[in-house]
Motif scaffolding. Structure first.
Motif, PDB file in Angstrom:
ATOM      1  N   LEU A 110     -11.141   0.746 -16.978  1.00 36.61           N
ATOM      2  CA  LEU A 110      -9.920   1.131 -18.757  1.00 36.61           C
ATOM      3  C   LEU A 110      -9.505   2.259 -18.177  1.00 36.61           C
ATOM      4  CD1 LEU A 110      -9.374   0.104 -21.566  1.00 36.61           C
ATOM      5  CD2 LEU A 110     -10.492   1.739 -22.689  1.00 36.61           C
ATOM      6  N   SER A 111      -8.167   1.941 -17.634  1.00 43.44           N
ATOM      7  CA  SER A 111      -7.099   2.934 -16.942  1.00 43.44           C
ATOM      8  C   SER A 111      -6.376   4.139 -18.165  1.00 43.44           C
ATOM      9  CB  SER A 111      -6.454   1.573 -16.282  1.00 43.44           C
ATOM     10  OG  SER A 111      -5.369   1.339 -16.512  1.00 43.44           O
ATOM     11  N   SER A 112      -6.098   2.801 -19.746  1.00 41.65           N
ATOM     12  CA  SER A 112      -5.505   3.681 -20.402  1.00 41.65           C
ATOM     13  C   SER A 112      -5.869   4.091 -21.282  1.00 41.65           C
ATOM     14  CB  SER A 112      -4.885   2.446 -21.556  1.00 41.65           C
ATOM     15  OG  SER A 112      -5.769   1.680 -21.813  1.00 41.65           O
ATOM     16  N   ILE A 113      -7.729   4.839 -20.918  1.00 38.34           N
ATOM     17  CA  ILE A 113      -8.023   5.726 -21.751  1.00 38.34           C
ATOM     18  C   ILE A 113      -8.729   7.613 -21.221  1.00 38.34           C
ATOM     19  CG2 ILE A 113      -9.578   6.138 -22.956  1.00 38.34           C
ATOM     20  CD1 ILE A 113      -9.388   3.985 -24.766  1.00 38.34           C
ATOM     21  N   PRO A 114      -7.866   8.586 -20.501  1.00 43.65           N
ATOM     22  CA  PRO A 114      -8.146   9.402 -19.658  1.00 43.65           C
ATOM     23  C   PRO A 114      -8.509  10.222 -20.142  1.00 43.65           C
ATOM     24  CG  PRO A 114      -5.457   9.427 -20.279  1.00 43.65           C
ATOM     25  CD  PRO A 114      -6.322   8.615 -20.859  1.00 43.65           C
ATOM     26  N   LEU A 115     -10.088  10.764 -19.659  1.00 42.98           N
ATOM     27  CA  LEU A 115     -10.817  11.737 -20.212  1.00 42.98           C
ATOM     28  C   LEU A 115     -10.266  13.310 -19.763  1.00 42.98           C
ATOM     29  CD1 LEU A 115     -14.114   9.647 -20.270  1.00 42.98           C
ATOM     30  CD2 LEU A 115     -12.550   9.526 -21.987  1.00 42.98           C
ATOM     31  N   SER A 116      -9.618  13.033 -19.164  1.00 43.83           N
ATOM     32  CA  SER A 116      -9.339  14.470 -18.655  1.00 43.83           C
ATOM     33  C   SER A 116      -7.236  14.913 -18.295  1.00 43.83           C
ATOM     34  CB  SER A 116      -9.613  15.132 -17.249  1.00 43.83           C
ATOM     35  OG  SER A 116      -9.085  14.285 -16.526  1.00 43.83           O
ATOM     36  N   GLY A 117      -6.741  15.852 -18.263  1.00 41.69           N
ATOM     37  CA  GLY A 117      -5.131  16.153 -18.419  1.00 41.69           C
ATOM     38  C   GLY A 117      -4.705  16.018 -20.304  1.00 41.69           C
ATOM     39  N   PRO A 118      -3.615  16.378 -20.019  1.00 43.83           N
ATOM     40  CA  PRO A 118      -2.868  16.843 -20.683  1.00 43.83           C
ATOM     41  C   PRO A 118      -2.778  15.887 -22.173  1.00 43.83           C
ATOM     42  CG  PRO A 118      -1.420  16.264 -19.567  1.00 43.83           C
ATOM     43  CD  PRO A 118      -2.395  15.950 -18.681  1.00 43.83           C
ATOM     44  N   VAL A 125       0.710  -1.409   0.207  1.00 40.40           N
ATOM     45  CA  VAL A 125       0.102   0.068  -0.097  1.00 40.40           C
ATOM     46  C   VAL A 125       1.117   1.001   0.011  1.00 40.40           C
ATOM     47  CG1 VAL A 125      -1.804   1.019   0.632  1.00 40.40           C
ATOM     48  CG2 VAL A 125      -2.583  -1.144   0.769  1.00 40.40           C
ATOM     49  N   HIS A 126       0.638   1.649  -0.726  1.00 45.34           N
ATOM     50  CA  HIS A 126       1.250   3.662  -1.279  1.00 45.34           C
ATOM     51  C   HIS A 126       0.597   4.483  -0.429  1.00 45.34           C
ATOM     52  CE1 HIS A 126       5.354   2.436  -3.492  1.00 45.34           C
ATOM     53  NE2 HIS A 126       5.100   1.347  -3.164  1.00 45.34           N
ATOM     54  N   LEU A 127       1.280   5.440  -0.699  1.00 50.34           N
ATOM     55  CA  LEU A 127       0.745   6.864   0.529  1.00 50.34           C
ATOM     56  C   LEU A 127      -0.730   7.823  -0.136  1.00 50.34           C
ATOM     57  CD1 LEU A 127       3.895   8.645   1.906  1.00 50.34           C
ATOM     58  CD2 LEU A 127       1.937   7.083   2.916  1.00 50.34           C
ATOM     59  N   TYR A 128      -0.351   7.498  -2.127  1.00 50.99           N
ATOM     60  CA  TYR A 128      -0.872   8.457  -2.764  1.00 50.99           C
ATOM     61  C   TYR A 128      -2.286   7.671  -3.629  1.00 50.99           C
ATOM     62  CZ  TYR A 128       1.549  11.528  -0.312  1.00 50.99           C
ATOM     63  OH  TYR A 128       3.521  12.492   0.513  1.00 50.99           O
ATOM     64  N   PRO A 129      -3.244   8.324  -4.427  1.00 50.65           N
ATOM     65  CA  PRO A 129      -4.118   7.422  -5.367  1.00 50.65           C
ATOM     66  C   PRO A 129      -3.140   7.882  -6.597  1.00 50.65           C
ATOM     67  CG  PRO A 129      -5.041   9.446  -4.653  1.00 50.65           C
ATOM     68  CD  PRO A 129      -3.656   9.191  -3.492  1.00 50.65           C
ATOM     69  N   VAL A 130      -3.813   7.183  -7.154  1.00 53.85           N
ATOM     70  CA  VAL A 130      -2.634   6.632  -9.201  1.00 53.85           C
ATOM     71  C   VAL A 130      -3.633   7.520  -9.842  1.00 53.85           C
ATOM     72  CG1 VAL A 130      -2.250   5.672 -10.934  1.00 53.85           C
ATOM     73  CG2 VAL A 130      -2.433   4.764  -8.614  1.00 53.85           C
ATOM     74  N   ASP A 131      -2.796   8.861 -10.550  1.00 51.33           N
ATOM     75  CA  ASP A 131      -3.158   9.418 -11.663  1.00 51.33           C
ATOM     76  C   ASP A 131      -3.445   9.198 -12.917  1.00 51.33           C
ATOM     77  OD1 ASP A 131      -4.168  12.399 -12.650  1.00 51.33           O
ATOM     78  OD2 ASP A 131      -2.593  12.968 -11.729  1.00 51.33           O
ATOM     79  N   TYR A 132      -4.707   8.947 -12.550  1.00 49.27           N
ATOM     80  CA  TYR A 132      -5.025   7.969 -14.265  1.00 49.27           C
ATOM     81  C   TYR A 132      -4.635   8.449 -15.678  1.00 49.27           C
ATOM     82  CZ  TYR A 132      -5.838   4.027 -11.293  1.00 49.27           C
ATOM     83  OH  TYR A 132      -6.224   2.853 -10.403  1.00 49.27           O
ATOM     84  N   ARG A 133      -4.190  10.168 -15.331  1.00 47.51           N
ATOM     85  CA  ARG A 133      -4.396  11.127 -16.387  1.00 47.51           C
ATOM     86  C   ARG A 133      -3.120  11.024 -17.199  1.00 47.51           C
ATOM     87  NH1 ARG A 133      -5.576  16.224 -13.626  1.00 47.51           N
ATOM     88  NH2 ARG A 133      -3.981  15.816 -12.577  1.00 47.51           N
ATOM     89  N   TYR A 134      -1.633  10.012 -16.546  1.00 49.58           N
ATOM     90  CA  TYR A 134      -1.021   9.999 -17.261  1.00 49.58           C
ATOM     91  C   TYR A 134      -0.366   8.741 -17.958  1.00 49.58           C
ATOM     92  CZ  TYR A 134      -0.074  14.540 -15.349  1.00 49.58           C
ATOM     93  OH  TYR A 134      -0.639  15.565 -15.298  1.00 49.58           O
ATOM     94  N   ASP A 135       0.516   8.365 -18.254  1.00 49.56           N
ATOM     95  CA  ASP A 135       1.531   7.050 -19.124  1.00 49.56           C
ATOM     96  C   ASP A 135       1.038   5.970 -17.734  1.00 49.56           C
ATOM     97  OD1 ASP A 135       3.301   5.399 -20.896  1.00 49.56           O
ATOM     98  OD2 ASP A 135       3.896   6.682 -21.387  1.00 49.56           O
ATOM     99  N   PRO A 136       0.638   4.990 -18.016  1.00 49.38           N
ATOM    100  CA  PRO A 136       0.659   3.744 -17.550  1.00 49.38           C
ATOM    101  C   PRO A 136       2.251   3.600 -16.877  1.00 49.38           C
ATOM    102  CG  PRO A 136      -0.699   3.082 -18.786  1.00 49.38           C
ATOM    103  CD  PRO A 136      -0.071   4.567 -19.132  1.00 49.38           C
ATOM    104  N   THR A 137       2.995   4.374 -17.461  1.00 46.58           N
ATOM    105  CA  THR A 137       4.907   2.867 -17.614  1.00 46.58           C
ATOM    106  C   THR A 137       5.271   4.209 -16.458  1.00 46.58           C
ATOM    107  OG1 THR A 137       5.461   4.628 -19.727  1.00 46.58           O
ATOM    108  CG2 THR A 137       4.753   2.603 -19.582  1.00 46.58           C
TER     109      THR A 137
END
Length: 708
Positions: A416-424, A64-76
């Motif tokens: 579907l975590s590979s398709i962001p609907l917001s962010g750059p 378990v890590h401290l912060y949530p994932v920002d799904y707007r960015y590259d999975p790598t």
């Protein structure tokens, strides 16, 4: 006896359903599975892992890590330390053990392990389904893990995949709010999560960055909730009047206890969670309050303001606004449609669709909206530069983002975590090209405004460059959502505080020249050297090296609004997302006499186009038109016949009495927008000539002044 047994069964089912649980779902980098956490009646947490066909032979560490994932960015990259932080370790067991931690922590000696070191406590991750029971973890307590993340590492410790621990209950019931900071000292977001309206637990996720300033100056920052949202003309970081400290229950700050936030005043974030220090390039913090601040009911903090202070000086201020889910849909052939929803950036996109087995091609393309016209030859959207063209791999991100037939799960509604609907890297409002049998066509992954209650609309604008010897137009589109209200009384806050989404910019020029665009402070293109810089990001006293370090595609709010080139990946991209622009409002580039500059040579005015769609509860279109016209005439001095007609007829009246209205409104006379806004707000609060339900529309109308 049968009745008693049925009663006991119903009680048992109710208790099971009432159990709080969270889940981290994985669907990237050829790894599928989940880690599920469920609170048990004895207070412990059950941890269930379920994976099959892991892509490595070795057992894998996971934490378990401290912060949530920002799904707007590259999975790598989104699992890195700057995104998800370190291990969840509230009792600092790693610090206590030092270099000998791995000697002490083991499944047979769990008390020596970090709370979040799941592999240290229960062994490394392997294929199969396994269940363990943990007495240290909780989901919604002061040290709760809901909305934090699980990171799975490779055998050598390198981070591999990650997922937010999200509630298993319906995401539609989750209440989320955000305070968005713009300015020349601080930028970023502060999120507030509440599992549902009845939850006593509220999570706070702080994600802030210093802007062009000495990091050592932004230490020991106090943060406090105040009564009112920023005043008219002061939104986006310039605070004028935000009222007194918010303390609706009259609690005494001297009784405040960090372990029992129910004893603290709502405003007292510093006393409850400590000072903030923004000394790094990115700075994240995560807190949980139990029976403290709330996002629902008469004591909700929504519609208030979050103020950050350095001593007696305010260094940042933002309205606390509801986060509305982003929904998109594409209408395909034969009544088939593809829909997707992003509830907020820390939760992966959900897709729901009908059968697509008849389609041989379903491509999301780079182009955004271009006057409603599609081009099947446009480039497939591939922001993460996925070089593999192999189909049939196990997770969607193995193929290009634009290959929707590979991205979309085979059936039903899925993550579907590979398709962001917001962010750059947003996929929203782009072209979709499809082939089904002998039929080919195109659609748009357009913002879905159906069934929304937040007065959402999409505004579009374009800049037309003349005298170039070829056709050249640049299109802009942006989703704008509602306003904040004080929940205790329903009164309007002192500032409209629209939520402006990302701007999708699409270059439709017919030549092949690479271009850059800047927004300049000139209504007639006579001044093409001064960038639009409303937040004073780059001043004469700014250290240019800090600016060059801070401003990039992933940190667009640390750039001047006008310096658009630094906010995209390269000159050659013809369609991209800018998260730092607003088309309307106090700093809107389509309503402030701002012009688009092309390659430092050509200049063209940005004009609003198309329709702004909204829904309002009125008895008739005549009533709607009269009230709108009277309010505008009174508050602006502009006669109602000087703006474009409102396209509303009684045919638009819905069965429930609401009226669906499409407007194309452009003012042609100069008006003091600040005074006009204050006038309309006064009307709303006093109940004179204007009903409150028209407030959002009127603020949009005033924001579209002076486009001539």
């Amino acid at each position: 006896m049968l009745i008693v047994q049925l009663s006991l069964l119903l009680v048992t089912l109710y208790c099971v359903n009432a159990q709080l649980s969270g889940i981290a779902r994985f669907d990237t980098r050829n790894l599928r599975g989940y880690v599920r956490f469920t609170e048990l009646e004895n207070g412990n947490v059950e941890i269930r892992t379920n994976f099959s066909d892991l892509p490595f032979d070795d057992a894998l560490p996971y934490h378990v890590h401290l912060y949530p994932v920002d799904y707007r960015y590259d999975p790598t990259v989104r699992c890195g330390a700057s995104y998800t932080g370190g291990h969840f370790d509230p009792t600092d067991r790693l610090g206590a053990a030092g270099d000998r931690y791995s000697e002490f922590c083991s499944p047979s000696n769990r008390t020596a392990c970090e709370y979040g070191d799941l592999s240290g406590r229960y062994g490394r991750l392997t294929n199969g389904t396994f269940t363990n029971e943990d007495s240290d973890l909780s989901l919604n307590g002061i040290q709760g893990i809901l909305y934090r993340s699980v990171v799975i590492h490779m055998a050598d410790g390198a981070r591999y995949v990650c997922a937010t621990i999200e509630p298993t209950s319906s995401l539609d019931s989750t209440v989320t709010a955000i305070a968005v900071f713009y300015g020349n000292l601080i930028s970023g977001n502060v999120y507030f999560f509440q599992q549902d309206a009845d939850s006593e637990s509220t999570k706070i996720f702080v994600d802030l960055s210093p802007v062009n300033t000495d990091r050592n100056l932004l230490t020991n920052l106090g943060w406090v909730i105040k009564n009112s949202a920023p005043g008219v003309g002061s939104r986006r970081g310039f605070c004028s009047y935000v009222g007194e400290r918010y303390n609706p229950r009259g609690r005494n700050v001297d009784n405040c206890d960090r372990e029992d936030t129910s004893r603290c005043p709502e405003y007292a974030l510093t006393e409850k969670h400590g000072y903030l220090s923004l000394t790094g390039e990115t700075n994240k913090f995560f807190f949980t309050e139990v029976r403290g601040i709330t996002l629902s009911g008469i004591n909700s903090i929504i519609g208030r303001s979050l103020v950050i202070e350095l001593g007696n000086r305010i260094v940042g201020c933002a309205a606390i606004e509801v986060v509305s889910a982003i929904r998109v849909r594409a209408e395909l052939t034969n009544g088939i449609e593809f829909t997707a929803t992003q509830y907020f950036p820390c939760i992966a996109t959900r897709v729901s669709r009908t059968d697509l087995s008849s389609f041989s091609r379903l491509e999301l393309q780079q182009n955004g909206y271009i006057n409603g016209v599609c081009d099947g030859s446009a480039t497939r959207y591939d922001p993460f530069v996925q070089t593999s063209t192999t189909r049939g791999l196990r997770t969607p991100d193995a193929s290009r983002l634009g290959d929707l037939l590979e991205q979309i799960p085979s059936d039903g509604e899925s993550m579907l975590s590979s398709i962001p609907l917001s962010g750059p890297f947003s996929a929203a409002d782009r072209t979709i090209w499809y082939t089904a049998g002998n039929l080919s066509g195109c659609s748009f992954l357009a913002y879905d405004l159906r069934d929304r209650t937040d007065n959402a609309f999409v505004i579009r604008a374009k800049a037309t460059f003349n005298n170039l010897g070829f056709s050249c137009m640049v299109y802009f589109s942006q989703l704008v959502t509602g306003v904040s209200y004080l929940p205790s009384s329903g009164d309007r806050v002192s500032n409209p505080n629209f939520q402006s989404g990302d701007v999708i910019l699409t270059d439709n020029c017919t030549d092949a020249t690479d271009r850059e665009y800047r927004f300049v402070m000139s209504s007639d293109c006579t001044n093409t050297t001064e960038f639009f810089n409303p937040y004073e990001i780059l001043r004469q006293d700014t250290d240019r090296s800090l600016y060059d370090q801070d401003c990039d595609r992933g940190n667009q709010r640390r750039c001047t609004v006008g310096n658009n080139l630094r906010q995209v990946t390269s000159d050659s991209v013809r369609s991209y997302v800018n998260t730092n622009l607003e088309l309307i409002g106090a700093y809107g580039v389509a309503s402030s006499g701002i012009n688009v500059q092309q390659n430092g040579v050509n200049c063209a005015a940005l004009e609003v186009i198309g329709e702004v769609s909204a829904v309002y509860s009125v008895d008739s279109c005549e009533q709607f038109n009269n009230r709108l016209g009277n309010a505008i005439e009174y508050c602006t001095g502009v006669e109602s016949n000087t703006f474009l007609p409102i396209e509303c007829s009684d045919d638009n009246i819905n069965a429930d009495g609401t009226v669906s209205v499409a407007v194309g409104m452009v003012f042609t006379e100069e008006t003091d927008t600040t005074q006009a806004e204050e006038c309309i707000l006064e009307f709303i609060s006093s109940g004179n000539k204007l009903e409150a339900f028209l407030s959002i529309f009127l603020m949009v109308a005033i924001s579209l002044l002076m486009i001539a």
